[in-house]
Scaffold this active site. Structure first.
Site, PDB file in Angstrom:
ATOM      1  N   ARG A  25      -7.796  12.036  14.730  1.00  0.00           N
ATOM      2  CA  ARG A  25      -8.490  10.996  13.407  1.00  0.00           C
ATOM      3  C   ARG A  25      -9.823  10.922  13.557  1.00  0.00           C
ATOM      4  O   ARG A  25     -10.456  10.852  12.304  1.00  0.00           O
ATOM      5  CB  ARG A  25      -7.591   9.732  13.538  1.00  0.00           C
ATOM      6  CG  ARG A  25      -6.058   9.800  13.007  1.00  0.00           C
ATOM      7  CD  ARG A  25      -5.468   8.350  13.293  1.00  0.00           C
ATOM      8  NE  ARG A  25      -4.271   8.572  12.656  1.00  0.00           N
ATOM      9  CZ  ARG A  25      -2.945   7.468  12.969  1.00  0.00           C
ATOM     10  NH1 ARG A  25      -3.277   6.844  13.770  1.00  0.00           N
ATOM     11  NH2 ARG A  25      -2.011   7.898  12.325  1.00  0.00           N
ATOM     12  N   HIS A  54       0.054  11.505  11.374  1.00  0.00           N
ATOM     13  CA  HIS A  54       0.915  10.330  11.266  1.00  0.00           C
ATOM     14  C   HIS A  54       1.843  10.730  12.440  1.00  0.00           C
ATOM     15  O   HIS A  54       2.328  11.810  12.690  1.00  0.00           O
ATOM     16  CB  HIS A  54       1.616  10.214  10.074  1.00  0.00           C
ATOM     17  CG  HIS A  54       2.646   9.092  10.092  1.00  0.00           C
ATOM     18  ND1 HIS A  54       2.375   7.803  10.173  1.00  0.00           N
ATOM     19  CD2 HIS A  54       4.126   9.388  10.208  1.00  0.00           C
ATOM     20  CE1 HIS A  54       3.736   7.172  10.022  1.00  0.00           C
ATOM     21  NE2 HIS A  54       4.617   7.972  10.042  1.00  0.00           N
ATOM     22  N   ARG A  81       0.639   9.064  20.030  1.00  0.00           N
ATOM     23  CA  ARG A  81      -0.145   8.338  19.480  1.00  0.00           C
ATOM     24  C   ARG A  81      -1.643   7.907  19.948  1.00  0.00           C
ATOM     25  O   ARG A  81      -2.395   8.026  19.266  1.00  0.00           O
ATOM     26  CB  ARG A  81       0.672   6.767  19.734  1.00  0.00           C
ATOM     27  CG  ARG A  81       1.983   6.659  18.905  1.00  0.00           C
ATOM     28  CD  ARG A  81       2.392   5.348  18.734  1.00  0.00           C
ATOM     29  NE  ARG A  81       1.709   4.469  18.185  1.00  0.00           N
ATOM     30  CZ  ARG A  81       1.488   4.408  16.717  1.00  0.00           C
ATOM     31  NH1 ARG A  81       2.253   4.839  16.040  1.00  0.00           N
ATOM     32  NH2 ARG A  81       1.004   3.607  16.285  1.00  0.00           N
ATOM     33  N   THR A 137      -5.541   4.003  13.695  1.00  0.00           N
ATOM     34  CA  THR A 137      -5.232   4.167  12.252  1.00  0.00           C
ATOM     35  C   THR A 137      -6.359   4.523  11.440  1.00  0.00           C
ATOM     36  O   THR A 137      -6.529   5.741  10.537  1.00  0.00           O
ATOM     37  CB  THR A 137      -4.586   3.191  11.732  1.00  0.00           C
ATOM     38  OG1 THR A 137      -3.362   3.101  12.410  1.00  0.00           O
ATOM     39  CG2 THR A 137      -4.059   3.497  10.181  1.00  0.00           C
ATOM     40  N   PHE A 154       0.742  -1.153  -0.046  1.00  0.00           N
ATOM     41  CA  PHE A 154       0.048   0.017  -0.091  1.00  0.00           C
ATOM     42  C   PHE A 154       0.812   1.149  -0.153  1.00  0.00           C
ATOM     43  O   PHE A 154       0.325   2.179   0.023  1.00  0.00           O
ATOM     44  CB  PHE A 154      -0.942   0.038   1.205  1.00  0.00           C
ATOM     45  CG  PHE A 154      -0.212  -0.086   2.466  1.00  0.00           C
ATOM     46  CD1 PHE A 154       0.172   1.028   3.379  1.00  0.00           C
ATOM     47  CD2 PHE A 154      -0.106  -1.282   3.079  1.00  0.00           C
ATOM     48  CE1 PHE A 154       0.727   0.910   4.388  1.00  0.00           C
ATOM     49  CE2 PHE A 154       0.412  -1.295   4.181  1.00  0.00           C
ATOM     50  CZ  PHE A 154       1.093  -0.309   4.964  1.00  0.00           C
TER      51      PHE A 154
END
Length: 586
Positions: A546, A559, A526, A532, A498
């Site tokens: 996110r 990220h 994080r 994700t 990917f």
């Protein structure tokens, strides 16, 4: 309701000039708590005042009042103070002033002045010739009367340029500005928007390389300062009083003194040139219209002069073991934000450093034994006037004094049977706070990326979230991540199937790459990013970045590095000149 009624009866509320003039007709002693509108009167002293009112039983001779400095012309020189000020008026003459919630000294002064009034009334002594405190600035053209006209404050804007921010010149420049006698009213570190650059640099918009300059300023971090010229230092209003009563002060009474440097006569630009640092800054002086400032620092009028201070607080082992939740609730109720917290077992050396004020007490050995017996809870707290408010909130270092003078303080409320010392610790000064936070919460760096699909408005929202959660944006650059650049960040997945899809997303526009600094930065970033997949994030971590800004698993807004090693390798590749300071090893 009964408690509130007693409070009103105890202290007259003075919130305009007319009421102040009326109060100054009082006979006898009036003790006045001068407060700022944004923080209110000093609640910690009300128990002492009520106790004295009952014990002295002098309703005709002893009066208490609270006076809002912002609303009373006479108190104009006392506005914007970061700690409480107590004035003592005898028959309408201000005869003494005590700064800070110094309960023993206030108690001593009230008793002394009441006893004087009793002796005068009984014919046992002649009234002293008091030297009245004058509420004027020492550089006033007419020291005999107040200037009642409202004059607009004059401000200077300083923009510390991105190359100076990257070279870590900010603290040096700020210290020199303060040393010269200027006051920093507001500050912010951020990339400027195109509108802000054109607004501030309007005089050079016609230069041929201006568009390149705009690009440079909007793609990198600048540091904005709004400063004003400090007033000349007033003559000490109570030096003789403080000097004569120094021996009566305990360590908890000491308040941090502001530095008293010589003032810089002239403009700031000239001073920066003399100091050979003008090349790092752009300066706009003689600003009276705050709308000009609002473009760079929104809501400047609301935040000017408000100093958010970070301090270290610590719950000693016995308290941390028994009542942590109660203490944390109290801390948050008092307006503190808990930025960081961790349990830590102190070494003997660390315990001795934090308990130095008790080293001459016969119970010092027991204190150190208790401090090293189990985990303490270390906290980083932030609040307006955080240092002074925390000192006032926790009270004296000795439980016996706390219970006698300030039974509402945390020292008294959270006393542990058999332990004579305050079970809460706080930094003595902002300098000490910085050292202690560095020691107990050593900084760690991580890398953060905001992806191209995020709009400018969303970028600003994300950066606001980053700052509010305690991260420092140490360095930043906006760049188009072509394959060669992208590999510096995504080197771990470059052989994944990917990876080409990732490159396609990054090629859509510029990304914002940042170094974030904070204790436990890698895992905290994080956690703040969230899962994700934005759909999963919205389900499991709805407040994460996110969840709020991600579109799909590729366009998931942000990220970050997975671990410390990856973070440092990415930083070294993307920011080749960056040298980490005080880096946490683990």
């Amino acid at each position: 309701m009964a408690g509130k009624k007693r409070e009103i009866q105890l202290q007259a509320v003075i919130n305009n000039q007319s009421l102040w003039d009326e109060m100054m007709q009082n006979k006898g002693l009036t003790v006045i708590d001068v407060y700022q509108a944004w923080c209110g009167p000093c609640k910690a002293m009300q128990t002492l005042f009520r106790k004295l009112k009952n014990e002295l039983n002098e309703d005709e001779l002893l009066h208490f009042a609270v006076a809002e400095a912002d609303s009373i012309v006479t108190l104009q020189p006392l506005r914007d103070k970061c700690e409480p000020v107590f004035l003592f008026s005898v028959n309408g003459t201000i005869v003494a002033k005590i700064q800070g919630a110094n309960a023993p000294l206030v108690n001593q002064k009230i008793i002394a002045l009441v006893n004087e009034e009793r002796k005068i009334a009984a014919g046992e002594m002649v009234r002293p010739q008091y030297h009245e405190i004058a509420f004027v600035d020492s550089d006033s053209e007419d020291a005999g009367e107040l200037n009642y006209e409202s004059v607009d404050q004059i401000y200077t804007i300083v923009i510390i340029k991105p190359d100076a921010v990257a070279a870590r010149k900010v603290q040096e420049i700020k210290e020199k500005i303060i040393k010269a006698g200027f006051v920093i009213e507001a500050e912010d570190k951020k990339p400027l928007t195109e509108e802000q650059v054109k607004h501030f640099y309007s005089q050079i918009v016609d230069q041929p390389d201006f568009e390149d300059f705009v690009s440079f300023m909007t793609r990198n971090l600048s540091y904005i300062l709004v400063v004003s010229q400090a007033k000349a230092k007033q003559p000490s209003w109570d030096e003789s009083e403080v000097n004569s009563e120094t021996e009566s002060k305990e360590p908890w009474d000491e308040q941090q003194e502001m530095a008293k440097p010589s003032r810089m006569k002239g403009n700031l630009q000239q001073y920066l040139e003399i100091q050979q640092i003008s090349q790092f800054c752009d300066v706009e002086e003689n600003i009276t219209n705050t709308k000009f400032i609002d473009v760079l620092i929104p809501d400047f009028k609301k935040i000017r002069g408000i100093k958010f201070e970070k301090i270290l607080a610590l719950l000693r082992p016995a308290l941390a073991n028994e009542r942590t939740e109660d203490v944390l609730n109290k801390i948050q109720d008092e307006g503190f934000k808990i930025l960081l917290q961790r349990q830590i077992v102190l070494s003997e050396e660390e315990a001795k450093t934090l308990c130095k004020e008790y080293e001459n007490k016969d119970y010092f050995g027991n204190v150190i034994e208790n401090m090293t017996s189990g985990p303490s809870l270390a906290l980083v707290l932030v609040r307006e006037n955080g240092l002074g408010h925390w000192k006032q909130l926790i009270g004296p270092s000795n439980v016996e004094e706390a219970k006698e003078y300030l039974p509402e303080c945390l020292c008294a409320q959270f006393a542990i049977e058999g332990l004579p010392i305050n079970q809460l610790y706080g930094s003595d000064s902002l300098e000490a706070a910085e050292r202690e936070i560095q020691h107990f919460f050593p900084p760690q760096h991580t890398v953060a990326l905001i992806k191209p699909h995020v709009t400018q408005e969303q970028r600003e929202d994300i950066m606001k979230i980053i700052k509010e959660t305690g991260f420092d944006i140490t360095q930043m650059k906006e760049t188009l991540l072509i394959e060669e650049e992208a590999e510096k960040i995504y080197f771990k997945i470059k052989r994944k199937a990917f990876y080409k899809d990732v490159l396609d997303v990054l090629a859509e526009g510029t990304s914002l790459v940042m170094i974030l600094t904070k204790w436990n930065a890698v895992s905290d970033w994080r956690r703040l990013m969230g899962p994700t997949d934005p759909e999963e994030a919205r389900l499991l971590s709805p407040d994460s970045i996110r969840a709020q800004f991600g579109k799909n698993i590729l366009k998931n807004a942000v990220h970050g590095a997975s671990n410390m090693e990856e973070a440092m390798e990415t930083i070294s590749r993307m920011f080749e000149d960056f040298v980490p300071e005080n880096l946490e090893e683990n």
